[in-house]
Scaffold this motif. Sequence first.
Motif, mmCIF file in Angstrom:
data_model
loop_
_atom_site.group_PDB
_atom_site.id
_atom_site.type_symbol
_atom_site.label_atom_id
_atom_site.label_comp_id
_atom_site.label_asym_id
_atom_site.label_seq_id
_atom_site.Cartn_x
_atom_site.Cartn_y
_atom_site.Cartn_z
ATOM 1 N N ASP A 38 0.838 -1.204 0.000
ATOM 2 C CA ASP A 38 0.000 0.000 0.000
ATOM 3 C C ASP A 38 0.873 1.254 0.000
ATOM 4 O OD1 ASP A 38 -2.390 1.508 0.157
ATOM 5 O OD2 ASP A 38 -2.152 1.713 2.314
ATOM 6 N N GLY A 39 0.586 2.187 -0.920
ATOM 7 C CA GLY A 39 1.321 3.433 -0.967
ATOM 8 C C GLY A 39 2.734 3.301 -1.508
ATOM 9 N N TYR A 40 2.973 2.292 -2.342
ATOM 10 C CA TYR A 40 4.312 2.086 -2.893
ATOM 11 C C TYR A 40 4.722 3.231 -3.820
ATOM 12 C CZ TYR A 40 2.007 0.692 -7.278
ATOM 13 O OH TYR A 40 1.237 0.676 -8.429
ATOM 14 N N SER A 41 6.014 3.328 -4.082
ATOM 15 C CA SER A 41 6.531 4.260 -5.083
ATOM 16 C C SER A 41 7.441 3.489 -6.035
ATOM 17 C CB SER A 41 7.282 5.424 -4.431
ATOM 18 O OG SER A 41 8.384 4.961 -3.680
ATOM 19 N N LEU A 42 7.737 4.116 -7.175
ATOM 20 C CA LEU A 42 8.543 3.493 -8.221
ATOM 21 C C LEU A 42 9.620 4.458 -8.695
ATOM 22 C CD1 LEU A 42 5.612 2.080 -10.367
ATOM 23 C CD2 LEU A 42 7.285 0.649 -9.190
ATOM 24 N N GLU A 43 10.545 3.924 -9.481
ATOM 25 C CA GLU A 43 11.617 4.747 -10.029
ATOM 26 C C GLU A 43 11.754 4.488 -11.525
ATOM 27 O OE1 GLU A 43 14.751 5.596 -7.348
ATOM 28 O OE2 GLU A 43 16.245 4.908 -8.796
ATOM 29 N N ILE A 44 11.927 5.562 -12.300
ATOM 30 C CA ILE A 44 12.138 5.417 -13.736
ATOM 31 C C ILE A 44 13.316 6.290 -14.156
ATOM 32 C CG2 ILE A 44 9.681 4.987 -14.168
ATOM 33 C CD1 ILE A 44 9.585 7.843 -15.431
ATOM 34 N N THR A 45 13.824 6.023 -15.359
ATOM 35 C CA THR A 45 14.782 6.920 -15.985
ATOM 36 C C THR A 45 14.034 7.716 -17.054
ATOM 37 O OG1 THR A 45 15.446 5.502 -17.839
ATOM 38 C CG2 THR A 45 16.513 5.100 -15.704
ATOM 39 N N ALA A 60 2.612 0.566 -18.355
ATOM 40 C CA ALA A 60 2.292 0.072 -17.012
ATOM 41 C C ALA A 60 1.200 0.879 -16.325
ATOM 42 C CB ALA A 60 3.550 0.087 -16.148
ATOM 43 N N ALA A 61 0.960 2.096 -16.774
ATOM 44 C CA ALA A 61 0.084 3.045 -16.071
ATOM 45 C C ALA A 61 -1.299 2.503 -15.730
ATOM 46 C CB ALA A 61 -0.028 4.333 -16.882
ATOM 47 N N PRO A 62 -1.998 1.811 -16.644
ATOM 48 C CA PRO A 62 -3.343 1.353 -16.298
ATOM 49 C C PRO A 62 -3.401 0.427 -15.086
ATOM 50 C CG PRO A 62 -3.005 1.232 -18.672
ATOM 51 C CD PRO A 62 -1.673 1.510 -18.049
ATOM 52 N N ALA A 63 -2.294 -0.239 -14.780
ATOM 53 C CA ALA A 63 -2.270 -1.167 -13.649
ATOM 54 C C ALA A 63 -1.727 -0.548 -12.374
ATOM 55 C CB ALA A 63 -1.437 -2.397 -14.015
ATOM 56 N N MET A 64 -1.361 0.734 -12.438
ATOM 57 C CA MET A 64 -0.773 1.393 -11.273
ATOM 58 C C MET A 64 -1.820 2.148 -10.471
ATOM 59 S SD MET A 64 2.735 2.795 -13.079
ATOM 60 C CE MET A 64 3.090 3.967 -11.741
ATOM 61 N N ALA A 65 -1.567 2.271 -9.174
ATOM 62 C CA ALA A 65 -2.478 3.022 -8.305
ATOM 63 C C ALA A 65 -2.387 4.516 -8.635
ATOM 64 C CB ALA A 65 -2.105 2.795 -6.845
ATOM 65 N N PRO A 66 -3.532 5.224 -8.651
ATOM 66 C CA PRO A 66 -3.495 6.670 -8.890
ATOM 67 C C PRO A 66 -2.616 7.376 -7.859
ATOM 68 C CG PRO A 66 -5.754 5.843 -8.975
ATOM 69 C CD PRO A 66 -4.892 4.723 -8.451
ATOM 70 N N GLU A 67 -1.968 8.448 -8.296
ATOM 71 C CA GLU A 67 -1.118 9.282 -7.447
ATOM 72 C C GLU A 67 0.136 8.567 -6.945
ATOM 73 O OE1 GLU A 67 -3.357 11.111 -4.339
ATOM 74 O OE2 GLU A 67 -4.764 12.084 -5.711
ATOM 75 N N THR A 68 0.475 7.436 -7.533
ATOM 76 C CA THR A 68 1.717 6.752 -7.141
ATOM 77 C C THR A 68 2.911 7.682 -7.335
ATOM 78 O OG1 THR A 68 0.880 4.549 -7.704
ATOM 79 C CG2 THR A 68 3.271 4.849 -7.718
ATOM 80 N N PRO A 69 3.752 7.858 -6.319
ATOM 81 C CA PRO A 69 4.971 8.640 -6.516
ATOM 82 C C PRO A 69 5.918 7.920 -7.479
ATOM 83 C CG PRO A 69 4.434 8.433 -4.183
ATOM 84 C CD PRO A 69 3.579 7.460 -4.907
ATOM 85 N N VAL A 70 6.418 8.648 -8.458
ATOM 86 C CA VAL A 70 7.342 8.077 -9.437
ATOM 87 C C VAL A 70 8.579 8.961 -9.489
ATOM 88 C CG1 VAL A 70 7.719 7.411 -11.835
ATOM 89 C CG2 VAL A 70 5.455 7.090 -10.795
ATOM 90 N N ARG A 108 6.972 2.800 4.055
ATOM 91 C CA ARG A 108 6.357 2.292 2.828
ATOM 92 C C ARG A 108 7.478 1.719 1.961
ATOM 93 N NH1 ARG A 108 2.593 3.649 5.608
ATOM 94 N NH2 ARG A 108 0.592 4.566 4.967
ATOM 95 N N LEU A 109 7.125 1.139 0.829
ATOM 96 C CA LEU A 109 8.109 0.517 -0.049
ATOM 97 C C LEU A 109 8.370 1.368 -1.288
ATOM 98 C CD1 LEU A 109 6.944 -3.227 0.017
ATOM 99 C CD2 LEU A 109 8.470 -2.016 1.606
#
Length: 289
Positions: A19-26, A36-46, A266-267
């Motif tokens: 719950d409340g995870y974040s991700l990292e991109i280049t 990937a966006a359609p499967a991600m939670a809204p407002e996910t920090p990226v 959070r993760l």
Amino acid sequence: MSLPSIHPNWDLPPKGMTDGYSLEITAKDIDALREAAPAMAPETPVAVTFLPGESLEARIEAARTVRALGFEPMPHFSARRLESGDDFETYLAAVVREAGVTRCFIIAGDPPEAAGPYTDSMSLIRTGAFERAGIRAIGIGGHPEGHPNMTPDQCFDVLIAKCAEIEARGMAPLIVTQFSFDAAPVLSWLAELRTRGINAPVRIGIPGPAGIKTLMRFAARCGVGASASVLTKYGISITKLIGTAGPDKLVDALGKGLGSQHGKVRLHFYPFGGLTRTVEWINDYTTSR
């Protein structure tokens, strides 16, 4: 002083480990993020990394895309890679203006010598540029398995100083850790962090599912502990470095070990095996637990 809220969910207990995870991109991962966006939670920090060889325009476009897809952009600023104050403030102003950025992550960066006037992340904080731009939260790095150039005590002292400086400037500190294969040092480090009076929210770095050789390469590059016993706990056999591995056992162990003494946690996922694969793993783990 009342500090800004990074997000209201930080004041709520997590519904589960993801719950409340974040991700990292280049900056090169825009198409992967769209996929990937359609499967991600809204407002996910990226988080948008600051890597050599990427243009300013590419980084701005990545932050803009994160916002357009309904997520929360968190651009990185690598102090030693910034060639001038103008480079720094131009990028900062652009992501605030064009991507609505309110949170940033700062690191010293890998180069042994600074390309410009900033030698470390504290020097960026002390410019005052972030609060002038309306930034509400500043992310800083945490190292549960130690830092190659500092003792554990020095690492904690640096975190205390940075958190205090960020708070004194009216912003909220957030600690994001290096990834790990082992829950034990992470849990011990979190408990020590709180004992030393650092109450900032923490995002624990988690390696996304990836090929075993890929995971080993990133571990070697980042100085992450990868002994035979640690890898066995994670689910990797050093006699069979083929196939893929996910962080199921690591996240399970964190879930069992975390308690109130560890504070707000959070993760944060590093998608070493690809963004779509990481998001699929998160969703599968969420529904199976």
